[in-house]
Scaffold this motif. Structure first.
Motif, PDB file in Angstrom:
ATOM      1  N   GLU A 564      35.225  46.764  40.296  1.00  0.00           N
ATOM      2  CA  GLU A 564      36.221  47.501  39.511  1.00  0.00           C
ATOM      3  C   GLU A 564      37.162  48.294  40.403  1.00  0.00           C
ATOM      4  OE1 GLU A 564      36.864  47.302  36.391  1.00  0.00           O
ATOM      5  OE2 GLU A 564      35.158  46.068  35.798  1.00  0.00           O
ATOM      6  N   LEU A 565      36.654  48.777  41.513  1.00  0.00           N
ATOM      7  CA  LEU A 565      37.460  49.601  42.422  1.00  0.00           C
ATOM      8  C   LEU A 565      38.492  48.763  43.184  1.00  0.00           C
ATOM      9  CD1 LEU A 565      37.762  52.501  43.568  1.00  0.00           C
ATOM     10  CD2 LEU A 565      36.106  51.867  45.339  1.00  0.00           C
ATOM     11  N   MET A 566      38.148  47.507  43.497  1.00  0.00           N
ATOM     12  CA  MET A 566      39.013  46.677  44.336  1.00  0.00           C
ATOM     13  C   MET A 566      39.907  45.727  43.545  1.00  0.00           C
ATOM     14  SD  MET A 566      36.400  45.642  47.445  1.00  0.00           S
ATOM     15  CE  MET A 566      37.690  44.795  48.366  1.00  0.00           C
ATOM     16  N   LYS A 567      39.596  45.487  42.301  1.00  0.00           N
ATOM     17  CA  LYS A 567      40.291  44.450  41.533  1.00  0.00           C
ATOM     18  C   LYS A 567      41.811  44.643  41.546  1.00  0.00           C
ATOM     19  CE  LYS A 567      38.435  43.692  37.590  1.00  0.00           C
ATOM     20  NZ  LYS A 567      38.135  44.007  36.174  1.00  0.00           N
ATOM     21  N   PHE A 568      42.519  43.631  42.020  1.00  0.00           N
ATOM     22  CA  PHE A 568      43.988  43.580  42.052  1.00  0.00           C
ATOM     23  C   PHE A 568      44.606  44.668  42.924  1.00  0.00           C
ATOM     24  CE2 PHE A 568      43.138  42.192  37.472  1.00  0.00           C
ATOM     25  CZ  PHE A 568      43.064  40.848  37.807  1.00  0.00           C
ATOM     26  N   ASN A 569      43.793  45.367  43.730  1.00  0.00           N
ATOM     27  CA  ASN A 569      44.310  46.490  44.510  1.00  0.00           C
ATOM     28  C   ASN A 569      44.369  46.102  45.994  1.00  0.00           C
ATOM     29  OD1 ASN A 569      44.453  49.037  46.002  1.00  0.00           O
ATOM     30  ND2 ASN A 569      44.050  50.027  44.031  1.00  0.00           N
ATOM     31  N   ILE A 570      45.569  45.837  46.477  1.00  0.00           N
ATOM     32  CA  ILE A 570      45.742  45.372  47.851  1.00  0.00           C
ATOM     33  C   ILE A 570      45.328  46.434  48.861  1.00  0.00           C
ATOM     34  CG2 ILE A 570      48.142  46.121  48.157  1.00  0.00           C
ATOM     35  CD1 ILE A 570      46.634  42.692  49.183  1.00  0.00           C
ATOM     36  N   ASP A 571      45.505  47.718  48.504  1.00  0.00           N
ATOM     37  CA  ASP A 571      45.092  48.800  49.392  1.00  0.00           C
ATOM     38  C   ASP A 571      43.580  48.817  49.566  1.00  0.00           C
ATOM     39  OD1 ASP A 571      47.698  50.416  49.834  1.00  0.00           O
ATOM     40  OD2 ASP A 571      47.625  50.112  47.669  1.00  0.00           O
ATOM     41  N   ARG A 605      33.752  37.691  40.861  1.00  0.00           N
ATOM     42  CA  ARG A 605      34.845  37.485  39.897  1.00  0.00           C
ATOM     43  C   ARG A 605      36.069  38.298  40.296  1.00  0.00           C
ATOM     44  NH1 ARG A 605      33.936  38.992  33.643  1.00  0.00           N
ATOM     45  NH2 ARG A 605      31.910  38.051  34.148  1.00  0.00           N
ATOM     46  N   CYS A 606      35.835  39.551  40.706  1.00  0.00           N
ATOM     47  CA  CYS A 606      36.944  40.418  41.121  1.00  0.00           C
ATOM     48  C   CYS A 606      37.706  39.822  42.301  1.00  0.00           C
ATOM     49  CB  CYS A 606      36.391  41.794  41.496  1.00  0.00           C
ATOM     50  SG  CYS A 606      37.282  42.633  42.818  1.00  0.00           S
ATOM     51  N   ILE A 607      36.967  39.295  43.278  1.00  0.00           N
ATOM     52  CA  ILE A 607      37.615  38.738  44.477  1.00  0.00           C
ATOM     53  C   ILE A 607      38.444  37.507  44.111  1.00  0.00           C
ATOM     54  CG2 ILE A 607      37.213  37.817  46.794  1.00  0.00           C
ATOM     55  CD1 ILE A 607      34.478  39.308  46.713  1.00  0.00           C
ATOM     56  N   VAL A 608      37.878  36.642  43.266  1.00  0.00           N
ATOM     57  CA  VAL A 608      38.580  35.420  42.847  1.00  0.00           C
ATOM     58  C   VAL A 608      39.858  35.770  42.082  1.00  0.00           C
ATOM     59  CG1 VAL A 608      38.426  33.399  41.346  1.00  0.00           C
ATOM     60  CG2 VAL A 608      36.491  34.003  42.802  1.00  0.00           C
ATOM     61  N   LEU A 609      39.755  36.699  41.143  1.00  0.00           N
ATOM     62  CA  LEU A 609      40.925  37.107  40.357  1.00  0.00           C
ATOM     63  C   LEU A 609      41.987  37.758  41.240  1.00  0.00           C
ATOM     64  CD1 LEU A 609      39.108  38.604  37.230  1.00  0.00           C
ATOM     65  CD2 LEU A 609      40.734  36.691  37.179  1.00  0.00           C
ATOM     66  N   SER A 610      41.548  38.621  42.144  1.00  0.00           N
ATOM     67  CA  SER A 610      42.491  39.325  43.021  1.00  0.00           C
ATOM     68  C   SER A 610      43.200  38.351  43.941  1.00  0.00           C
ATOM     69  CB  SER A 610      41.748  40.388  43.842  1.00  0.00           C
ATOM     70  OG  SER A 610      41.128  41.335  43.002  1.00  0.00           O
TER      71      SER A 610
END
Length: 774
Positions: A564-571, A605-610
């Motif tokens: 949840e913390l990393m999802k879609f967040n490039i930083d 899932r988060c990594i794949v989506l991001s």
């Protein structure tokens, strides 16, 4: 009722039968046929006295006979009370022994006095006095001849019997009229404690949950309670508003749950009881005051040890409540319900400070539990509105450092697992219940921003402005008068203590769950950056890679939080690469992920989506830079690695083993295939699954299993609005695309390159066709 030979030890059973077997045999026959002696008091007194010494009855049958003779109308109840107190003294010794010893090894044969009391009709005689009291008060409308002390001792006798003899508890629980009658006794403050404790014990074994709306004048009863009584009443309420635990893992499967929901379409008794409680004027407001009221702060380094010592001999706060009641009683007891009266009693100061605090803690556990259950019920929005209005969160924030998370460290402090029903100390239970409440409060609800203070809300606004993105609507709509006070909000305080916990502490599990719930729902860049700036990502990675943490539960909660913390967040991915800066660290990270995909699949899932989103943002220089440098994104960009995850995700679950815990594996596999479908690569992935089957020499097995899983998915999610909303919010993929992709995969046209059926050879088709049959 007591086991008939329960009072005999193995070594004396044969001898004792010579003395008393005839009497016991007659009682046995009576219980089976209903003919003969109905109570022990019908036996000749001389016979009872003659057999007493040999049978080691300790005079109980004789006392019961005298008690019965004193129970008739117009009899002198002072004599009856004398006999009852003598009996109570013998039963109390055994009850206290049961409380202080290991209940799991205790048998009824350990408690001969209680057994004898029950066998000779002591329970029925005690009930006689209670019914007489109720009749005189409610039917005859006369001044009762049964005084409060006699009623109190009758209740204590029954409770002691329930503690030591499970049969007594069950027989009383089976009598609905008696259970409802007990609630009427709670109007008497002098007998409240004994009544509440007995009700709690009885409801714990009652086969059918009691319906609160059946209690006469429940609203008036609850409104008549002072704060201490209301806190005690919450122990009873917890049994009436919680769905019963089925206690069988098979029943927890989604297949079984869905079938049960079809059979029980109407609201459960627990849900009806929740509605009943919420209809009581002022109920939630008073619970919020109880949960947030302050208590004196203990001093001295031995507080936790002192607290644990008290707990070793306290059962359900019975002894503690009795002492507190004794300490707060005055010669002329005020009828005021002002909670401050508890603190002003001179006798209160004679109790150890740690006892006062643990007393408050134990009640707060029950109050928080009730609020938590209501927050997760069907009236969630109504409850949320009231909790916000009555400032529950700011109140808990003010208690955080002084009570909830005191600055004491104990090296040998053992923390139990995350089972909320575990036999924890009050201090541990309080912390866990507090964290569960925060999790329920924040989860997918706009009121989550009440966990911050005004300065922290301004920080979120500044983050959005700097990133040139609009503020989240829920943040804009937050009522600033209802947020936390002080220098730190509740979420920030939680992050601080989270970093101090030992690696395997199960507090970490609940802490991570509470923080994750703040992030769940539609992804908010500002929320993520708020937590990233406080070092949360580095703390999580340390726990996963460097701390030596071995707890699967803790690791799972950290994987979910990291996702949840990393999802879609490039930083966040840039920070990840900075921390995981050696091949050894990255390999350790992958090892932890691969050790249990059920635990880590949400992060996958988060990594794949991001990755999918970042690959569509190649005009952004910063994104291109991170894509080229980040070891995690590079690893997931390789198609063979995505396929490896897909194979395993599909292989570790089947319809019969799907639970709320592992259904996420199915949804993660679907995400991988939906993204492939967007890029017209779905046939490539399905063919890879087919090749994997043949390589493993199990043709059809993997794809048939996946086909069945998707059929279940349709049945499960197309009837659940909440779940579908969660899937859409968490993935940023419209739910219509989820449904469409599943339909395409389940297509029956074997010429379609996007249908699973096209990749299963005819001889291996539908191996498990009947798995979904009801």
């Amino acid at each position: 009722m007591a086991t008939l030979l329960g009072c005999e030890s193995p070594c004396t059973r044969g001898k004792r039968r010579n003395y008393s077997s005839n009497i016991i045999t007659k009682f046995t026959a009576t219980k089976i046929t209903g003919q003969g002696f109905s109570r022990g008091t019908q036996l000749p007194g001389g016979l009872l006295q003659e057999r007493d010494k040999r049978a080691k009855w300790n005079g109980i049958p004789t006392l019961l006979q005298k008690l019965y003779e004193s129970s008739h109308p117009n009899s002198d109840l002072s004599h009856a009370h004398t006999f009852l107190k003598l009996l109570l003294s013998q039963l109390s010794v055994e009850a206290m022994s049961f409380v202080t010893e290991d209940r799991k090894t205790a048998q009824e044969s350990t408690f001969p006095n209680t057994y004898t009391f029950d066998l000779f009709g002591g329970v029925d005689v005690s009930l006689t006095f209670l019914w007489r009291y109720w009749t005189e008060i409610n039917i005859c409308a006369s001044v009762t001849t049964v005084n409060d002390d006699l009623v109190k001792d009758c209740l204590s006798v029954l409770y002691n019997c329930c503690i030591c003899t499970e049969g007594v508890t069950k027989s009383l629980a089976a009598r609905d009229d008696f259970v409802l009658f007990l609630f009427t006794l709670m109007t008497n403050k002098k007998t409240f404690l004994q009544t509440a404790t007995l009700i709690e014990d009885i409801l714990g074994v009652k086969k059918e949950m009691i319906q609160l709306e059946g209690i006469p004048n429940l609203s008036g009863l609850v409104q008549s309670f002072d704060q201490q009584q209301l806190a005690n009443f919450c122990r009873i309420l917890s049994v009436t508003i919680s769905e019963p635990d089925v206690g069988n893992d098979d029943k927890h499967t989604l297949l079984a749950k869905n079938a049960q929901q079809k059979r029980n379409a109407s609201p459960s008794r627990a849900e009806v009881n929740q509605v009943t409680l919420l209809s009581i004027p002022g109920f939630i407001e008073r619970l919020c005051k109880l949960a947030t009221r302050k208590v004196s702060e203990a001093t001295g380094a031995n507080f936790l040890q002192e607290l644990e010592d008290w707990y070793t001999w306290l059962d359900n706060a019975l002894v503690l409540d009795a002492l507190m009641q004794m300490a707060t009683e005055e010669p002329e007891q005020s009828k005021s319900s002002d909670e401050s009266s508890l603190a002003t009693s001179p006798l209160r100061h004679r109790l150890p400070q740690s006892m006062k605090i643990v007393h408050e803690i134990m009640y707060k556990v029950e109050v928080l539990y009730v609020l938590c259950v209501l927050l997760m019920g069907r009236q969630r929005n109504q409850v949320h509105k009231m909790l916000a209005e009555f400032r529950l969160i700011p109140g808990l924030n003010n208690l955080f450092d002084k009570l909830i998370w005191r600055k004491y460290t104990v090296s040998n402090h053992v923390v139990h697992g995350q089972n909320e029903n575990c036999d924890c100390s009050p201090e541990i239970s309080f912390k866990i219940q507090f964290l569960r409440l925060l999790q329920s409060f924040s989860d997918h609800h706009e009121n989550k921003y009440l966990l911050l203070n005004s300065q922290e809300l301004n920080e979120l606004s500044a983050i959005s402005m700097k990133a040139n993105i609009p503020e989240v609507e829920a943040l804009v709509n937050t009522d600033r008068s209802l947020v936390c006070d002080g220098k730190k909000g509740l979420l920030t305080r939680l992050l601080t203590v989270m970093k101090r916990e030992p690696p395997d502490s199960s507090f970490r599990f609940w802490q991570a769950r509470a923080v994750e719930s703040f992030l769940r729902g539609a992804t908010s860049y500002a929320d993520q950056m708020f937590l990233l700036k406080r070092g949360l990502l580095e703390h999580i990675l340390f726990c996963i890679i460097d701390s030596g943490c071995t707890s699967r539960d803790v690791l799972q909660s950290y994987f979910d939080l990291l996702g949840e913390l990393m999802k879609f967040n490039i930083d966040a991915f840039k920070r990840f690469n900075k921390y995981v800066n050696t091949p050894e660290k990255f390999q350790m990270f992958l090892t932890q992920i691969n050790s249990s995909l059920v635990d880590s699949n949400m992060l996958v899932r988060c990594i794949v989506l991001s990755l999918d989103r970042f690959e569509s943002q190649t005009e952004d220089v910063k994104v291109v830079e991170v894509l080229s440098e980040c070891c995690l994104l590079s690893y997931m960009a390789r198609v063979e690695n995505r396929l490896s995850f897909l194979f395993r995700l599909v292989n570790i679950i089947n319809v019969q083993t799907l639970t709320q815990e592992n259904v996420s594996c199915l949804n993660t596999s679907l995400v991988i295939l939906m993204l492939a479908r967007r890029k017209a690569k779905l046939p490539f992935y399905l063919n890879a699954l087919r090749e994997k089957e043949y390589a493993e020499k199990y043709p059809g097995c993997l794809l048939n299993n996946f086909h069945n899983l998707l059929r279940f998915w349709q049945r499960h999610y197309l009837n659940k609005d909440k779940d579908s909303t969660c899937l859409e919010n968490s993935s940023c993929i419209p739910f219509s695309y989820w449904k469409e992709t599943v339909s395409v995969l389940l297509g029956s046209d074997r010429t379609s390159l996007c249908a699973i059926a096209s990749y299963i050879d005819e001889p291996f088709m539908d191996l498990d066709r009947d798995l979904l049959e009801d």
